[in-house]
Design a protein around this motif. Structure first.
Motif, short mmCIF file in Angstrom:
data_model
loop_
_atom_site.label_atom_id
_atom_site.label_comp_id
_atom_site.label_asym_id
_atom_site.label_seq_id
_atom_site.Cartn_x
_atom_site.Cartn_y
_atom_site.Cartn_z
N PRO A 2 -32.08 55.40 7.49
CA PRO A 2 -32.28 57.10 7.43
C PRO A 2 -33.63 57.48 7.21
O PRO A 2 -34.19 56.90 6.41
N LYS A 3 -34.10 58.62 7.98
CA LYS A 3 -35.50 59.19 7.61
C LYS A 3 -35.22 60.73 7.23
O LYS A 3 -34.47 61.19 7.76
N LEU A 4 -36.19 61.30 6.54
CA LEU A 4 -36.22 62.68 6.46
C LEU A 4 -37.12 63.22 7.67
O LEU A 4 -38.08 62.70 8.12
N MET A 5 -36.27 64.34 8.21
CA MET A 5 -37.00 64.97 9.56
C MET A 5 -37.15 66.42 9.13
O MET A 5 -36.25 67.00 8.56
N LEU A 6 -37.83 67.07 9.88
CA LEU A 6 -38.36 68.37 9.76
C LEU A 6 -37.52 69.18 10.40
O LEU A 6 -37.25 69.04 11.74
N ALA A 7 -36.59 70.04 9.58
CA ALA A 7 -35.47 70.88 10.14
C ALA A 7 -36.06 72.15 10.74
O ALA A 7 -35.70 72.83 11.73
N MET A 8 -36.70 72.86 9.79
CA MET A 8 -37.33 74.08 9.87
C MET A 8 -37.99 74.44 8.65
O MET A 8 -37.96 73.57 7.66
N THR A 9 -38.94 75.40 9.02
CA THR A 9 -39.89 76.07 7.98
C THR A 9 -39.67 77.50 8.17
O THR A 9 -39.29 78.26 9.05
N CYS A 19 -31.61 64.64 6.89
CA CYS A 19 -31.35 63.29 7.01
C CYS A 19 -31.06 63.12 8.58
O CYS A 19 -30.31 63.59 9.33
N SER A 20 -31.89 61.98 9.26
CA SER A 20 -31.90 61.72 10.57
C SER A 20 -30.34 60.85 10.96
O SER A 20 -30.06 61.07 12.10
N ASP A 21 -29.60 60.56 10.07
CA ASP A 21 -28.52 59.80 10.19
C ASP A 21 -27.22 60.87 10.45
O ASP A 21 -26.07 60.76 11.10
N CYS A 22 -27.21 61.70 9.46
CA CYS A 22 -26.24 62.53 9.03
C CYS A 22 -26.31 64.06 9.13
O CYS A 22 -25.46 64.84 8.76
N ASP A 23 -27.56 64.52 9.19
CA ASP A 23 -27.92 66.00 9.18
C ASP A 23 -27.85 66.64 7.94
O ASP A 23 -27.90 67.80 7.88
#
Length: 66
Positions: A2-9, A19-23
């Protein structure tokens, strides 16, 4: 892995990551009352530790529900 992904600012919350795997959503923890705001470096360290703990607990074993 899993990786940290930008969701919003947002103006009020700042950067929100997921989380890229489970949101699962991650953001820097709140600043304790009366304390100075986190520096960007402090916020990154705290966020990384929270994410690392999440990965160890939720994604450690293949096939385990997230």
């Amino acid at each position: 892995m899993p990786k940290l992904m930008l969701a919003m600012t947002t103006a009020s919350e700042g950067v929100i990551l997921r989380c890229s795997d489970c949101d699962q959503v991650f953001s820097p923890p709140p600043v304790p009352r009366g304390a100075r705001p986190w520096t960007p470096d402090e916020a990154i360290v705290k966020l990384a530790a929270e994410f690392r703990e999440h990965v160890e607990k939720v994604h450690r074993f293949p096939g385990r529900a997230a």
